[in-house]
Write an enzyme that holds these catalytic residues in place. Structure first.
Site, PDB file in Angstrom:
ATOM      1  CB  ILE A   5      -1.011  -0.001   1.181  1.00  0.00           C
ATOM      2  CG1 ILE A   5      -2.144   0.990   0.912  1.00  0.00           C
ATOM      3  CG2 ILE A   5      -0.295   0.261   2.494  1.00  0.00           C
ATOM      4  CD1 ILE A   5      -3.318   0.846   1.852  1.00  0.00           C
ATOM      5  CE1 TYR A   6       3.026   1.292   4.589  1.00  0.00           C
ATOM      6  CE2 TYR A   6       5.327   0.686   4.462  1.00  0.00           C
ATOM      7  CZ  TYR A   6       4.154   0.775   5.173  1.00  0.00           C
ATOM      8  OH  TYR A   6       4.128   0.360   6.474  1.00  0.00           O
TER       9      TYR A   6
END
Length: 92
Positions: free
Chosen positions: A58-59
Site C-alpha cells: 500500500i505504500y
C-alpha cells in the site's frame, strides 16, 4: 534477545517460535518520498548496517525498495538471506 558482535540495536534479533532470528529494528519505508526511498534503503543496508527493511504494498514504493535492496546486495556482498524484509498486503 541476541546481540551480534557489533552489539547494537540494528543487529539485535529476536528468536521466533520456528527458530528464525528476526532483527528487531528495521528501516521503515512508509511515507518515504519518491526517488529517495531507494537510496535510503541502500544506505541503511550498506552504510549503517540495517538488516531489516519494513515495507508494504500500500505504500506504493515497492519497486524502489526492491531496487535499493538489490543494489545493496550487489555492492555489499550480503546474501538475500542476510536481510529480513517485512512486507504487508492490505485488504481494503
Amino acid at each position: 534477545f541476541f546481540f551480534s558482535e557489533e552489539n547494537n540495536l540494528k543487529t539485535m534479533t529476536k528468536k521466533l517460535n520456528d527458530g528464525t532470528e528476526m532483527p528487531i529494528l528495521g528501516l521503515g519505508t512508509w511515507q518515504s518520498k519518491p526517488k529517495e526511498v531507494e537510496e535510503a534503503v541502500y544506505h541503511a543496508i550498506c552504510k549503517t548496517g540495517y538488516r531489516h527493511i519494513d515495507a508494504a504494498q500500500i505504500y506504493g514504493n515497492q519497486d524502489e525498495v526492491g531496487t535499493g535492496v538489490n543494489r545493496a546486495l550487489k555492492d555489499s556482498g550480503l546474501k538475500r538471506e542476510d536481510l529480513w524484509v517485512t512486507s504487508k498486503i492490505w485488504i481494503l
